[in-house]
Structures are given as C-alpha cells and as structure tokens.
Design an enzyme around this catalytic site. Structure first.
Site, PDB file in Angstrom:
ATOM      1  N   PHE A 137       0.904  -1.227  -0.064  1.00 11.63           N
ATOM      2  CA  PHE A 137      -0.118   0.080   0.072  1.00 11.63           C
ATOM      3  C   PHE A 137       0.633   1.239   0.099  1.00 11.63           C
ATOM      4  O   PHE A 137       1.578   1.482   1.095  1.00 11.63           O
ATOM      5  CB  PHE A 137      -0.773  -0.145   1.275  1.00 11.63           C
ATOM      6  CG  PHE A 137      -1.817   0.907   1.464  1.00 11.63           C
ATOM      7  CD1 PHE A 137      -3.026   0.863   1.046  1.00 11.63           C
ATOM      8  CD2 PHE A 137      -1.476   2.239   2.262  1.00 11.63           C
ATOM      9  CE1 PHE A 137      -4.290   1.980   1.073  1.00 11.63           C
ATOM     10  CE2 PHE A 137      -2.441   3.171   2.361  1.00 11.63           C
ATOM     11  CZ  PHE A 137      -3.852   3.101   1.866  1.00 11.63           C
ATOM     12  N   PRO A 142       8.807  10.407   0.494  1.00 12.34           N
ATOM     13  CA  PRO A 142       9.778  10.853   1.129  1.00 12.34           C
ATOM     14  C   PRO A 142       9.476  12.352   1.846  1.00 12.34           C
ATOM     15  O   PRO A 142      10.067  12.358   3.086  1.00 12.34           O
ATOM     16  CB  PRO A 142      10.923  10.910   0.110  1.00 12.34           C
ATOM     17  CG  PRO A 142      10.652   9.846  -0.990  1.00 12.34           C
ATOM     18  CD  PRO A 142       9.136  10.024  -0.858  1.00 12.34           C
ATOM     19  N   SER A 146       2.975  12.412   7.511  1.00 15.35           N
ATOM     20  CA  SER A 146       1.811  12.959   8.512  1.00 15.35           C
ATOM     21  C   SER A 146       0.940  13.620   7.220  1.00 15.35           C
ATOM     22  O   SER A 146      -0.429  14.008   7.757  1.00 15.35           O
ATOM     23  CB  SER A 146       2.367  13.704   9.194  1.00 15.35           C
ATOM     24  OG  SER A 146       3.075  12.953  10.229  1.00 15.35           O
ATOM     25  N   THR A 172       5.644  -1.129   3.671  1.00 14.30           N
ATOM     26  CA  THR A 172       5.897  -2.370   4.191  1.00 14.30           C
ATOM     27  C   THR A 172       5.434  -3.351   2.774  1.00 14.30           C
ATOM     28  O   THR A 172       4.432  -3.096   2.024  1.00 14.30           O
ATOM     29  CB  THR A 172       4.748  -2.890   5.319  1.00 14.30           C
ATOM     30  OG1 THR A 172       5.093  -1.655   6.080  1.00 14.30           O
ATOM     31  CG2 THR A 172       4.925  -4.092   5.783  1.00 14.30           C
ATOM     32  N   CYS A 246      -8.701   3.076   4.482  1.00 14.80           N
ATOM     33  CA  CYS A 246      -7.934   2.023   4.614  1.00 14.80           C
ATOM     34  C   CYS A 246      -7.218   2.085   5.940  1.00 14.80           C
ATOM     35  O   CYS A 246      -7.160   1.006   6.539  1.00 14.80           O
ATOM     36  CB  CYS A 246      -7.093   1.736   3.365  1.00 14.80           C
ATOM     37  SG  CYS A 246      -7.943   1.679   1.825  1.00 14.80           S
ATOM     38  N   LEU A 247      -6.579   3.175   6.178  1.00 18.43           N
ATOM     39  CA  LEU A 247      -5.979   3.288   7.268  1.00 18.43           C
ATOM     40  C   LEU A 247      -6.754   3.226   8.501  1.00 18.43           C
ATOM     41  O   LEU A 247      -6.194   2.844   9.632  1.00 18.43           O
ATOM     42  CB  LEU A 247      -5.280   4.767   7.335  1.00 18.43           C
ATOM     43  CG  LEU A 247      -4.346   5.105   6.459  1.00 18.43           C
ATOM     44  CD1 LEU A 247      -3.585   6.594   6.626  1.00 18.43           C
ATOM     45  CD2 LEU A 247      -3.040   4.158   6.360  1.00 18.43           C
ATOM     46  N   ALA A 250      -6.351  -0.436   9.489  1.00 18.36           N
ATOM     47  CA  ALA A 250      -5.360  -1.071   9.852  1.00 18.36           C
ATOM     48  C   ALA A 250      -4.982  -0.677  11.189  1.00 18.36           C
ATOM     49  O   ALA A 250      -4.615  -1.286  12.050  1.00 18.36           O
ATOM     50  CB  ALA A 250      -4.197  -0.766   9.002  1.00 18.36           C
ATOM     51  N   GLU A 371       1.079   4.595  10.642  1.00 16.97           N
ATOM     52  CA  GLU A 371      -0.422   4.559  10.923  1.00 16.97           C
ATOM     53  C   GLU A 371      -0.867   5.756  11.802  1.00 16.97           C
ATOM     54  O   GLU A 371      -1.915   5.567  12.578  1.00 16.97           O
ATOM     55  CB  GLU A 371      -0.956   3.257  11.430  1.00 16.97           C
ATOM     56  CG  GLU A 371      -0.855   1.958  10.689  1.00 16.97           C
ATOM     57  CD  GLU A 371      -1.513   1.833   9.452  1.00 16.97           C
ATOM     58  OE1 GLU A 371      -2.490   2.623   9.497  1.00 16.97           O
ATOM     59  OE2 GLU A 371      -1.020   0.898   8.557  1.00 16.97           O
ATOM     60  N   GLY A 372      -0.433   6.682  11.098  1.00 17.66           N
ATOM     61  CA  GLY A 372      -0.577   7.943  12.126  1.00 17.66           C
ATOM     62  C   GLY A 372       0.210   8.117  13.456  1.00 17.66           C
ATOM     63  O   GLY A 372       0.189   7.172  14.221  1.00 17.66           O
TER      64      GLY A 372
END
Ligand SMILES: Cc1cc2nc3c(=O)[nH]c(=O)nc-3n(C[C@H](O)[C@H](O)[C@H](O)COP(=O)(O)OP(=O)(O)OC[C@H]3O[C@@H](n4cnc5c(N)ncnc54)[C@H](O)[C@@H]3O)c2cc1C
Length: 392
Positions: A137, A142, A146, A172, A246-247, A250, A371-372
């Site tokens: 995903f 770079p 956030s 990942t 999606c986040l 997860a 994930e934040g």
C-alpha cells in the site's frame, strides 16, 4: 516465599469473559500457530533482517488471517473483534508478523474490496486471501508522511491509459509484493491505482539498516512512467478519504496488536522476576518490583478493555475514525512504555534476542510512527473535542 497461585495480567482482569466463544476460538487457533510455528524463528529473522515473506504469507493465508474480516472472495468474514484478537496474537509473536497481515488485509485487500471494480476484486482478492499474491500500500512519500495530501506522485491520462510517476517511501512488503495499491494526484483528485509490480517502470528497492521491524520487508516504490490501462484506477473513490478509510481499518488492528507485544513483554518480565534471585530472594518478591508489575498490568488491562469496547462498536458498525485514534494513541503509547520498563526488569539479559522484550520495544518504535504518529492522533482527538483543526 510464594503465597498464592500467580495469574497472568489479563486473567486478573477477566477480559476473556467479555469475548464471545467463536472469537475466542479464532484467537486460540492463531495463538497456537504463533507459539508453535512462528515464535521459534522470529529472533533469527529479526537478527538477520530477513524474512521468508512468500512462504510466511502462504502460511498465514492457510491460517485464514489474510483479509479475515472481509466478506466473500475466499475471506473468512469474521467479526472485527476476532480480527483484532488475531492481530494481538500475531504481534505477541512480532510486530512484523502483524504488519504483514495488516498491510495485506486491511490496506491492500481492503482498498480493492471497498473501492475496487468487480474485475479487480476477482483478479486479486482470492489469491491475496490465500497468500498466493502479496500486496502493498503506497501512500507515504519521502517528503509527505503525516500530510499525505501534499503527495507528489502523479497519474496523468494518456489516451485511455494512465501514466504513473513518483516515489513512495517506507512501504511494508514493497519489494516482495505482486500488486501495489498506489495513491497519486490526478488532474481531479487523489486516486488509487492497482499496479501489478511487474509492470515496466516499477521497481521497489528494499530499505536496509533498520533498527526496528527487522522481521518485516520495508521498501521504496519507484514509478518511472508506469503505463497502466484505464481500468487500473480504483473506480469507487476519489480524494484522501480513499486511503484514510484503509488506514482506519489497519489502525483498528494495531489497537489490539500493540497489546499483544506488551502482553508478551509483561509475561516474560513476570516469569523472569520470579526466577531471578537477587540479594537472596526472587526479584518478583520485592516491594520495589511489584508496583511496577501492578502498574503495567493495569495499563495492559485498561488497554484491553478499550480495545474490546472499540471492537464492539466496530462490530455494530458504529466505530468512528476519531475513536480509532483514541485506541491507537493510548494502546501503542502504553505498549511501548511497558516494553521499555520490562526491559529494565530483565537487566542485561533484556538487551538480547534470547528474550523478546527489546525486540518488541524496538518494533513498537515503528508502530508508534506508522498509521498516524501519536501527535497526529492527538490532533485528531483535539479536533473532535474542540471542533478546531490544529494540523497546520
Ligand atoms: C516500518 C515502517 C513501515 C511503514 N509502512 C508503510 C506502508 O506500508 N505504507 C505507507 O504508505 N506508509 C508506511 N509507513 C510510513 C508511515 O506511515 C510514516 O512514517 C508516518 O505517517 C509518519 O510520516 P513521516 O515518517 O514522514 O514523519 P513526519 O510526517 O515527517 O513527522 C515527523 C514528526 O513530526 C510530527 N508532526 C507531524 N505533523 C505535526 C503537526 N501538525 N504538529 C506537530 N507535530 C507534527 C510527527 O508526529 C513526527 O513526530 C511505514 C513506516 C515505517 C517506519
């Protein structure tokens, strides 16, 4: 002198009684698999910084945890709570195992399941559920983590085709993936693209020298004029709400998962303190040690109650993203604090891979960031409380 039969921290809280029979059975199956088949290898994978990703993904597919909370396409269609509990057991093994499952099921598969065309679903989901195809995903870049809205990756129309260019970072499973869900700016809004990784112009160099999540593949995605057919776009979503949906999935898994790592650390520390004799008695029998164990158990138990509560809300279809932020912020923050304190209880032994504690602590550094970050979740919660967005 021991005066009563010891209990594990979560047995003390009695949280098992809050979990339905079916969810508990799924949890126990995953726990057994992690204990017997994965834990024996994990320290070696971590030390060497390599993981047999393809075999492992197939094994996890056979276990039934890839996209387990999705309906259809060979997915098990379990409750959200069962998915969370599976994440907890996987992360009690290693955050890298849970990351693989989160990215496959909650990010790549969920994106296609929720926002994809029938053809995209038919092509990818059954193979991904079995672990025959690996997904990644690509959102972070770079210069934009956030704040993904600033992304520079672009997809432009060329006749019926799309042409994709840009770089993604910290992805990942990137180097081992068969399919990448890549988010890019278009002339209208941000769109998602389903990109077979053997498409010309796509490459995914692995990122090395990591001190955290060493039993997990992390990569850069390089897209150099990657030409895709018109139907490679996810048709059902436009804008940042696509990747954010999606986040949220997860992050939900992480609420439970992080507690798995913390539980493994705490159980290790309690066992170690019981065996380790210092000044002629077990470390566990000292009045300086027991408050540490009690306080860590409190945080683990409170985190578990929060996770189960949020699981209930999700199973009822009522969970809101800012509530997921409550869980992710609290449980990862407490898990890393527990891991670090347990490390001190093990003394010098705590710095080795003979025990899982420092490995978990190091892994949780990544979990705290991806994930934040904690700060991003504080800002989400702050906005929910005040109505004021303070991101910029
Ligand atoms: C091992 C690993 C695996 C990952 N896997 C993936 C993946 O599969 N896919 C993917 O897309 N991404 C992935 N990521 C990327 C991850 O999501 C980002 O690292 C994360 O979003 C943070 O972005 P950044 O690293 O650019 O940090 P930055 O955004 O540069 O943040 C740096 C610091 O600034 C703080 N900060 C940010 N905004 C504010 C603000 N408004 N006010 C105050 N402080 C602020 C942050 O909290 C942080 O402490 C992964 C990361 C890691 C480490």
């Amino acid at each position: 002198m021991a005066t009563s039969q010891p209990q594990t921290p979560l047995a003390l809280f009695g949280t098992d009684g809050l979990i339905g029979e079916e969810d508990r059975a799924i949890r126990d199956t995953v726990r057994k698999h992690v204990e017997e088949k994965l834990k024996p290898h994990i320290a070696d994978w971590y030390e060497s910084g390599t993981v047999p990703a393809r075999e492992l993904t197939q094994e996890l597919g056979a276990l039934g945890v890839l996209g387990m909370h999705l309906e259809g396409y060979g997915c098990a269609g379990t409750s959200a709570t069962a998915y969370g509990l599976a994440c907890m057991e996987l992360e009690a093994g290693d955050s890298g195992l849970r990351s693989l499952v989160s990215v496959q099921g909650s990010l790549a598969m969920y994106a296609i399941w929720k926002h994809g065309s029938d053809a995209q679903k038919d092509e990818w989901l059954p193979r991904m559920a079995k672990g025959e195809a690996i997904g990644c995903f690509g959102l972070t870049e770079p210069d934009f983590g956030s704040n993904p809205a600033g992304m520079r990756t672009r997809a432009r129309r060329d006749g019926d085709d799309w042409v994709l260019s840009g770089n993604k970072m910290w992805i990942t499973n990137g180097s081992v993936a068969d399919v990448a869900v890549v988010w890019a700016q278009t002339d209208e809004k941000i769109r998602g693209f389903v990109v077979p990784t053997d498409t010309e112009g796509f490459s995914a160099p692995e990122i090395k020298k990591k001190m955290s999540l060493r039993a997990s593949v992390t990569s850069e995605l390089v897209m150099d004029d990657v030409r895709l057919p018109g139907d490679a776009v996810l048709p059902e979503v436009q804008g940042l709400s696509g990747p954010l949906s999606c986040l949220t999935e997860a992050r939900f898994g992480i609420i439970f998962g992080s507690l798995g790592a913390a539980r493994d650390c705490l159980e290790t520390a309690i066992a170690y303190a019981g065996d380790r004799e210092i000044f002629d008695k077990p470390l566990a029998a000292y009045q300086l040690t027991q408050p540490e164990l009690a306080d860590m158990s409190l945080e683990l138990g409170k985190g578990m109650l929060l996770a189960l509560h949020l699981g209930k809300l999700k199973d009822a279809g009522e969970l809101r993203p800012e509530q997921v932020s409550l869980g992710k912020l609290n449980n990862v923050r407490e898990a890393i604090a527990i891991a670090r304190e347990c490390r001190t209880i093990l003394g010098a032994a705590g710095i080795t891979l003979e025990h899982p504690v420092m490995r978990h602590a190091n892994n949780l550094e990544s979990v705290l960031t991806y994930e934040g970050t904690s700060e991003v979740h504080q800002l989400v919660i702050g906005q929910a409380l005040t109505g004021q967005a303070a991101f910029r």
